[in-house]
Scaffold this motif. Structure first.
Motif, mmCIF file in Angstrom:
data_model
loop_
_atom_site.group_PDB
_atom_site.id
_atom_site.type_symbol
_atom_site.label_atom_id
_atom_site.label_comp_id
_atom_site.label_asym_id
_atom_site.label_seq_id
_atom_site.Cartn_x
_atom_site.Cartn_y
_atom_site.Cartn_z
ATOM 1 N N ASP A 186 0.849 -1.104 0.042
ATOM 2 C CA ASP A 186 -0.366 0.157 -0.108
ATOM 3 C C ASP A 186 1.397 1.500 -0.339
ATOM 4 O O ASP A 186 1.588 1.586 1.127
ATOM 5 C CB ASP A 186 -0.695 -0.018 1.263
ATOM 6 C CG ASP A 186 -1.995 1.500 1.488
ATOM 7 O OD1 ASP A 186 -1.494 1.926 0.798
ATOM 8 O OD2 ASP A 186 -2.892 1.452 2.193
ATOM 9 N N LEU A 187 1.359 1.630 -1.319
ATOM 10 C CA LEU A 187 1.922 2.816 -1.208
ATOM 11 C C LEU A 187 1.287 4.296 -1.198
ATOM 12 O O LEU A 187 2.233 5.370 -0.790
ATOM 13 C CB LEU A 187 2.586 3.281 -2.677
ATOM 14 C CG LEU A 187 2.485 1.709 -3.429
ATOM 15 C CD1 LEU A 187 3.616 1.983 -4.803
ATOM 16 C CD2 LEU A 187 4.636 1.870 -1.955
ATOM 17 N N LYS A 188 0.039 4.524 -0.614
ATOM 18 C CA LYS A 188 -0.614 5.198 0.016
ATOM 19 C C LYS A 188 0.075 5.856 1.653
ATOM 20 O O LYS A 188 0.179 6.326 1.931
ATOM 21 C CB LYS A 188 -2.070 5.582 -0.621
ATOM 22 C CG LYS A 188 -2.357 5.274 -1.566
ATOM 23 C CD LYS A 188 -3.739 5.765 -1.705
ATOM 24 C CE LYS A 188 -4.006 5.736 -3.383
ATOM 25 N NZ LYS A 188 -5.861 5.955 -3.094
ATOM 26 N N THR A 191 5.151 5.857 2.940
ATOM 27 C CA THR A 191 5.523 6.486 2.222
ATOM 28 C C THR A 191 7.129 6.924 3.349
ATOM 29 O O THR A 191 6.961 6.674 4.506
ATOM 30 C CB THR A 191 4.455 7.948 2.054
ATOM 31 O OG1 THR A 191 4.087 8.239 3.256
ATOM 32 C CG2 THR A 191 3.319 7.091 1.371
ATOM 33 N N ALA A 304 9.313 0.573 1.112
ATOM 34 C CA ALA A 304 8.675 1.725 0.514
ATOM 35 C C ALA A 304 8.298 3.769 1.227
ATOM 36 O O ALA A 304 7.989 4.440 0.555
ATOM 37 C CB ALA A 304 6.993 1.394 0.901
ATOM 38 N N ALA A 364 7.213 0.636 -6.463
ATOM 39 C CA ALA A 364 6.413 1.765 -7.528
ATOM 40 C C ALA A 364 5.851 0.789 -8.360
ATOM 41 O O ALA A 364 4.882 0.941 -8.146
ATOM 42 C CB ALA A 364 6.783 2.653 -8.022
ATOM 43 N N ASP A 367 3.066 -1.834 -6.555
ATOM 44 C CA ASP A 367 2.170 -0.871 -6.255
ATOM 45 C C ASP A 367 0.351 -1.739 -5.929
ATOM 46 O O ASP A 367 -0.162 -2.441 -6.819
ATOM 47 C CB ASP A 367 1.454 0.314 -6.784
ATOM 48 C CG ASP A 367 0.603 1.002 -6.499
ATOM 49 O OD1 ASP A 367 0.337 1.976 -5.513
ATOM 50 O OD2 ASP A 367 -1.026 1.669 -7.765
ATOM 51 N N ARG A 368 -0.217 -1.410 -4.814
ATOM 52 C CA ARG A 368 -1.258 -2.724 -3.994
ATOM 53 C C ARG A 368 -2.566 -2.434 -4.717
ATOM 54 O O ARG A 368 -3.008 -3.644 -5.490
ATOM 55 C CB ARG A 368 -1.976 -2.447 -2.817
ATOM 56 C CG ARG A 368 -2.680 -2.803 -1.948
ATOM 57 C CD ARG A 368 -2.676 -4.173 -1.886
ATOM 58 N NE ARG A 368 -2.971 -5.560 -1.136
ATOM 59 C CZ ARG A 368 -2.650 -6.392 -0.269
ATOM 60 N NH1 ARG A 368 -1.579 -6.805 -0.893
ATOM 61 N NH2 ARG A 368 -3.929 -7.365 0.632
#
Length: 444
Positions: A186-188, A191, A304, A364, A367-368
């Motif tokens: 989950d790149l949101k 971070t 990430a 990247a 990404d989930r």
């Protein structure tokens, strides 16, 4: 869609597989799908409840004698069959080919449901002592893969989290359609962020030293002993935080004490996700000396957050850690080489910054959201193809029935009187099939 996930490992059990399956279940439910999870319970009773929009069915089980935390269900064949018929899933996704996986696969065949299997396991995950034995290690590995591949070849489709993991299955005879699909990240949520000295104080970690972070189950095959011995060889001053628990914890603590490293290594145990995220953002470096990872979620989460990584050149870790690009790879078990690489990163801030940025670029592609869309596309395609194959088989059975009846010498009037045939001749579209049955069989 109606999705059923089957696993022998699910939270509150800690580890990569429970995390992956739980993440998929919750994410699919949040995307509007109906999701069922079938797993062992943590005791001798069945438990059924809705957890984060997911219908979780846990069946009575007992402790696995040789693997701490793993549970073996009491063969709930009839309850699982009843659940399958009631839920009527479009797809059954098996994440562990042990007890629950075998039950689901057998029942899915009888109920004509498509099955996907994802392999997360290596023989060393089952027994490091047997895998590492010089006399029987190779035989144990071959037997383990023979079982895994036999299970996978009975499924409609097979996946693994990395190409390395998938190639291991191919090398041992995988024939089922397959491809690699990352576990995703989950790149949101994961971070880079500012360091937080308060989190160091929270865990009694020094605020005046770089923090080296390691997150993995404390078990023999993860080779945390290599990291500990590397710390004893380091020239740069830094503090190592070991996050998680496991059966090797007592031995690892004893090793730390014997090397007089109590002031340089801390055992943090289980750390809640929010605090662990802050620790990642506060750390300088992530390390993973494991020799038993087909894809490391902990490494992906560290990348990430913009961390460089020092990892063993083992199995799938080189797919994440690119040597001299976002970190360094060392020969498995070589603590001296690992120490030198950690020193090199700690003493060179521009190098750390460059490697951290490269970690962000590499991760990247995992990404989930893109991974979830890939799963949904595969689920839908297999469900449609499976249904179309069922319909073709049904049509062929009808054709054979008509062919057998029209090839007999029994008068049509008699066949109608006995109820064997309701039409004197089949419809035109059926007649067109009578001469092409062999072609239909080839298509199947």
């Amino acid at each position: 869609m109606r999705i059923m996930l089957v696993t022998d490992q699910y939270p509150p059990m800690v580890g990569g597989v429970p995390t992956v399956v739980h993440g998929l279940a919750v994410d699919f439910a949040n995307r509007g799908h109906q999701v069922w999870v079938v797993a062992p319970s943590s005791g001798a009773r069945d438990v059924r409840r809705i957890e984060q929009k997911v219908r979780v069915y846990r069946f009575a089980s007992f402790d696995w004698p040789t693997y701490e935390g793993l549970r073996i269900p009491f063969l709930p064949i009839l309850p699982v069959r009843k659940l399958l018929k009631k839920s009527d899933p479009d797809i059954i996704h098996i994440h562990s080919p042990v007890v629950m996986g075998n039950i689901a696969q057998i029942l899915a065949g009888g109920l004509r449901k498509p099955v996907i299997a994802t392999n997360h396991y290596l023989p060393i995950n089952m027994s490091r002592s047997l895998s590492g034995d010089t006399l029987i290690g190779k035989h144990f590995s071959n037997i383990s893969y023979s079982y895994l591949v036999s299970f996978c070849n009975r499924c409609e489709y097979v996946t693994a989290p990395t190409q390395t993991a998938l190639n291991l299955l191919y090398e041992h005879g995988l024939r089922a359609p397959a491809r690699a699909i990352s576990n995703g990240i989950d790149l949101k949520r994961f971070t880079p962020g500012p360091a937080d000295p308060a989190i160091l104080q929270r865990f009694n970690l020094p605020v005046d030293q770089p923090l080296i972070l390691h997150v993995n189950r404390l078990s023999e095959e993860k080779r945390i002993d290599v990291l500990i011995r590397a710390v004893a060889r380091m020239q740069e001053r830094a503090h190592v935080a070991l996050v998680s628990t496991g059966p090797a914890e007592a031995d690892l603590r004893a090793l730390v004490a014997s090397l007089n490293l109590n002031d340089r290594i801390s055992f943090l145990g289980f750390v809640p996700d929010d605090e662990l995220l802050t620790l990642r953002r506060t750390a300088t470096l992530f390390t993973i000396p494991s020799e038993a990872d087909l894809q490391s979620l902990a490494t992906m989460e560290a990348m990430a957050c913009g961390l460089p990584v020092v990892a063993a050149r083992s199995y799938a870790l080189p797919e994440l850690v690119h040597h001299e690009e976002n970190g360094y790879l060392f020969e498995p078990g070589n603590s001296e080489e690992m120490a030198a690489q950690m020193d090199r990163i700690l003493r060179d801030e521009p190098l750390r910054q460059r490697m951290g940025q490269n970690s962000l670029k590499i991760i990247a592609r995992h990404d989930r959201q893109a991974i979830l869309e890939e799963w949904e596309h595969l689920y839908r395609r297999l469900a449609i193809e499976f249904q179309e194959a069922k319909e073709r088989k049904q049509q062929l059975r009808v054709m054979r029935k008509y062919r057998a009846r029209y090839a007999s010498d029994v008068p049509l009037s008699r066949m109608r009187r006995t109820g064997d045939l309701s039409l004197e001749r089949p419809p035109g579209n059926l007649l067109s099939w009578l001469g092409t049955e062999e072609k239909q069989q080839e298509d199947l």
